[in-house]
Enzyme design. Structure first.
Site, PDB file in Angstrom:
ATOM      1  N   LYS A  39      39.708  37.954  43.919  1.00  0.00           N
ATOM      2  CA  LYS A  39      40.674  37.536  42.891  1.00  0.00           C
ATOM      3  C   LYS A  39      41.796  38.563  42.745  1.00  0.00           C
ATOM      4  O   LYS A  39      42.980  38.216  42.758  1.00  0.00           O
ATOM      5  CB  LYS A  39      39.968  37.351  41.538  1.00  0.00           C
ATOM      6  N   GLU A  99      40.124  46.217  32.953  1.00  0.00           N
ATOM      7  CA  GLU A  99      40.219  46.704  34.327  1.00  0.00           C
ATOM      8  C   GLU A  99      39.465  48.031  34.481  1.00  0.00           C
ATOM      9  O   GLU A  99      39.428  48.851  33.559  1.00  0.00           O
ATOM     10  CB  GLU A  99      41.683  46.941  34.700  1.00  0.00           C
ATOM     11  N   ARG A 100      38.881  48.237  35.644  1.00  0.00           N
ATOM     12  CA  ARG A 100      38.325  49.547  35.970  1.00  0.00           C
ATOM     13  C   ARG A 100      39.481  50.501  36.257  1.00  0.00           C
ATOM     14  O   ARG A 100      40.515  50.094  36.775  1.00  0.00           O
ATOM     15  CB  ARG A 100      37.410  49.459  37.191  1.00  0.00           C
TER      16      ARG A 100
END
Length: 490
Positions: free
Chosen positions: A162, A188-189
């Protein structure tokens, strides 16, 4: 004479339970969504979530509450969370408070700021102009074209590509797109945020892009609000600068998940599958702000994580209802090495009608879907009896479908370091031409591997695939490299 509203509030913290903070005020209570500050140097930020009684508010912490104690003073100027808006934000990375989190230095003090909450544009100001938004990615432009000013969802489980697909779209837009791009990272990381920033800088698209992040390690309240902060910036470019905006959100499921966490902290009774009872309302408040007006358009592409690949999950099913196009990523296709791993039969778009796309495009889409559907039905027979037991017509269908599957694979600019293949951006006309030529049987005598990981159909190079065995070896090697790029947890 009307009573004046106080501009400053001061209260005292009475209860702290993790990210939930109760505060008591002697005078008038601050409104819901008002920003509160407390802690040493007022560095801890809270937001009023509800009024418990005539003297107490319950707030959700947007920053860690370490060091906070009962009896600490809490202050407010009566304003909600504010987001700076300016052309100077292009090329910058911000958090939910509008503060830079890159190395670009502080923002100018005189920059205009707007509340992150805004009502959706009334229907009377919406514009209805159905126009295709091309991406240069063959399988999307062909079978599930995006709508300019519409909302598109990229559905898939973990590790099917994705985020890679979103970064490729950003990369392609710099050549095709005249507006500005906004990237909103929800949950988000930090690794993904840093890689995205570096990739966009390397691709030369950073100067036309602003990024707003609510990272995974931040409290749920911050992750829940970052989508609204990004939309405030998008509305500025649309309404004030009168530009078209490409808004990329990764990941809308994290927004729903953060809302579920906030709902649990507030003590609300969970609804279906443990989600918050207000899921539909909260998602609509975000999604309905994305639209086109006479000033400009906001085209949104949203990654949607599907828990356990279950598309009946409320997070996925509620998101479906807001979209004009759905791009479904398949784990099965990813395991077969077909990247981008888009499921051609499960993906769809409201744009695929003869009135919007050309008649030639529409007929090609129907023919491609028919061949791929027939091939899907024949797979069980092939598995049990073998290809030799099929009729001549069915064998031709299988051969055509397998070549279409390989033609829809495409090397990406953002995965060149893994695959060693230079990225390709393919115009829609070239994609339609390639599908028509494959459907007409022009490549039935060509090894199917010759169509794997190419751009336009003119790039079929028979010298790379002298015979079937060599072609299979080459295809296997490229598939393994592609799986490295897409299956790295992104």
């Amino acid at each position: 004479m009307p009573e004046t509203v106080p501009t400053h509030y001061q209260g005292v913290i009475t209860t702290i339970r993790g990210s939930v903070v109760d505060a008591s005020f002697d005078a008038e209570l601050p409104n819901v969504h008002t920003r509160l500050t407390t802690g040493r140097d007022d560095t801890i930020v809270l937001e009023v979530a509800s009024h418990l009684n005539e003297s107490t508010v319950r707030a959700i912490a947007l920053t860690p509450t370490a060091g906070l104690a009962r009896g600490d003073a809490v202050f407010s100027d009566g304003l909600p969370l504010m987001m700076p808006v300016s052309d100077k934000l292009l090329g910058r990375m911000l958090n939910v408070f509008g503060k830079p989190v890159d190395l670009g230095g502080p923002l100018p003090e005189d920059m205009e700021k707007r509340p992150i909450y805004a009502a959706a544009v009334p229907l009377s100001r919406h514009t209805v102009k159905q126009e295709i938004f091309t991406t240069g990615i063959k399988i999307i432009d062909m079978l599930s074209p995006l709508e300019k000013g519409g909302k598109t969802g990229l559905f898939g489980g973990a590790g099917v590509g994705k985020t890679v697909l979103i970064t490729e779209m950003i990369n392609n837009m710099v050549g095709l797109y005249e507006g500005v791009s906004l990237f909103c990272g929800i949950g988000e990381r930090c690794r993904e945020a840093e890689e995205l920033y570096r990739e966009m800088e390397h691709a030369g698209v950073l100067k036309k892009t602003a990024m707003v992040f609510g990272q995974m390690n931040e409290p749920s309240g911050a992750r829940f609000k970052v989508g609204h902060a990004a939309l405030t910036l998008a509305e500025f470019f649309r309404d004030t600068r009168r530009q078209d905006v490409l808004l990329l959100i990764d990941n809308i499921f994290r927004f729903i998940q953060a809302g579920s966490e906030v709902s649990g902290l507030m003590g609300r009774i969970p609804s279906h599958v443990g989600y918050q009872p207000t899921l539909a309302t909260e998602l609509a408040e975000l999604e309905e702000r994305i639209c086109s007006t006479t000033s400009g358009s906001i085209t949104s592409v949203q990654a949607v994580y599907v828990p356990a690949d279950d598309f009946t999950d409320p997070a996925a099913s509620h998101t479906f209802s807001h979209l004009s196009a759905s791009v479904v990523l398949s784990r099965k296709r990813a395991s077969q090495g077909f990247y981008p791993a888009v499921d051609p039969l499960a993906s769809n778009s409201n744009m695929v009608t003869p009135d919007i796309i050309s008649t030639r495009h529409y007929e090609a889409v129907q023919a491609v879907r028919r061949v791929l559907s027939e091939y899907e039905d024949l797979k069980d027979i092939i598995a049990m009896l073998g290809l030799e037991e099929l009729s001549e017509a069915d064998r031709r269908t299988v051969a055509t479908a397998r070549r279409l599957e390989r033609f829809f694979s495409q090397p990406f600019f953002t995965t060149t370091q893994f695959t060693g293949l230079q990225g390709k951006l393919v115009p829609l006309e070239k994609t339609i031409e390639g599908c028509e030529r494959i459907l007409n049987g022009e490549f039935l005598e060509v090894p199917e591997q010759a169509l794997y990981m190419i751009g336009a159909i003119d790039e079929v190079d028979l010298t790379r695939f002298g015979h079937a065995t060599a072609g299979q070896n080459k295809e296997t090697m490229v598939k393994n490299q592609a799986q490295q790029a897409y299956g790295s947890g992104r």
